[in-house]
Design a protein around this motif. Sequence first.
Motif, PDB file in Angstrom:
ATOM      1  N   PHE A   1       0.842  -1.182   0.000  1.00 26.14           N
ATOM      2  CA  PHE A   1       0.000   0.000   0.000  1.00 26.14           C
ATOM      3  C   PHE A   1       0.884   1.241   0.000  1.00 26.14           C
ATOM      4  O   PHE A   1       1.943   1.253   0.616  1.00 26.14           O
ATOM      5  N   THR A   2       0.445   2.278  -0.680  1.00 27.66           N
ATOM      6  CA  THR A   2       1.171   3.541  -0.713  1.00 27.66           C
ATOM      7  C   THR A   2       0.323   4.614  -0.047  1.00 27.66           C
ATOM      8  O   THR A   2      -0.855   4.741  -0.354  1.00 27.66           O
ATOM      9  N   TRP A   3       0.907   5.351   0.877  1.00 35.76           N
ATOM     10  CA  TRP A   3       0.199   6.400   1.593  1.00 35.76           C
ATOM     11  C   TRP A   3       0.445   7.728   0.890  1.00 35.76           C
ATOM     12  O   TRP A   3       1.582   8.115   0.648  1.00 35.76           O
ATOM     13  N   PHE A   4      -0.626   8.435   0.551  1.00 35.36           N
ATOM     14  CA  PHE A   4      -0.524   9.752  -0.059  1.00 35.36           C
ATOM     15  C   PHE A   4      -0.892  10.782   0.995  1.00 35.36           C
ATOM     16  O   PHE A   4      -1.999  10.758   1.517  1.00 35.36           O
ATOM     17  N   LYS A   5       0.030  11.700   1.281  1.00 32.96           N
ATOM     18  CA  LYS A   5      -0.225  12.732   2.283  1.00 32.96           C
ATOM     19  C   LYS A   5      -1.030  13.897   1.717  1.00 32.96           C
ATOM     20  O   LYS A   5      -1.686  14.605   2.448  1.00 32.96           O
ATOM     21  N   ASP A   6      -0.951  14.097   0.419  1.00 33.05           N
ATOM     22  CA  ASP A   6      -1.654  15.204  -0.225  1.00 33.05           C
ATOM     23  C   ASP A   6      -2.974  14.702  -0.804  1.00 33.05           C
ATOM     24  O   ASP A   6      -3.355  13.563  -0.608  1.00 33.05           O
ATOM     25  N   SER A   7      -3.652  15.557  -1.543  1.00 34.83           N
ATOM     26  CA  SER A   7      -4.885  15.160  -2.222  1.00 34.83           C
ATOM     27  C   SER A   7      -4.602  14.017  -3.185  1.00 34.83           C
ATOM     28  O   SER A   7      -3.486  13.873  -3.684  1.00 34.83           O
ATOM     29  N   VAL A   8      -5.616  13.224  -3.455  1.00 36.40           N
ATOM     30  CA  VAL A   8      -5.461  12.097  -4.373  1.00 36.40           C
ATOM     31  C   VAL A   8      -5.209  12.658  -5.773  1.00 36.40           C
ATOM     32  O   VAL A   8      -5.971  13.495  -6.255  1.00 36.40           O
TER      33      VAL A   8
END
Length: 62
Positions: free
Chosen positions: A4-11
């Motif tokens: 899984f990759t975590w995105f800290k900003d908007s998708v």
Amino acid sequence: MVKFTWFKDSVPKQLPVKQVYGIAFSADNRVVLRIEDGKYKLTGGKPENAEFFKEILITGGY
């Protein structure tokens, strides 16, 4: 193993989102789960008809 990759900003707009999950807490700080087919699961669902992620979490994808 699934990665899984975590995105800290908007998708990112080009990222195809196939499933949305959320972690919900009750007023007394317990994690809220749903039971489906006898299994405990996080709330969420598959985006349909250009739903916003928040709507999916509220309705559970239904």
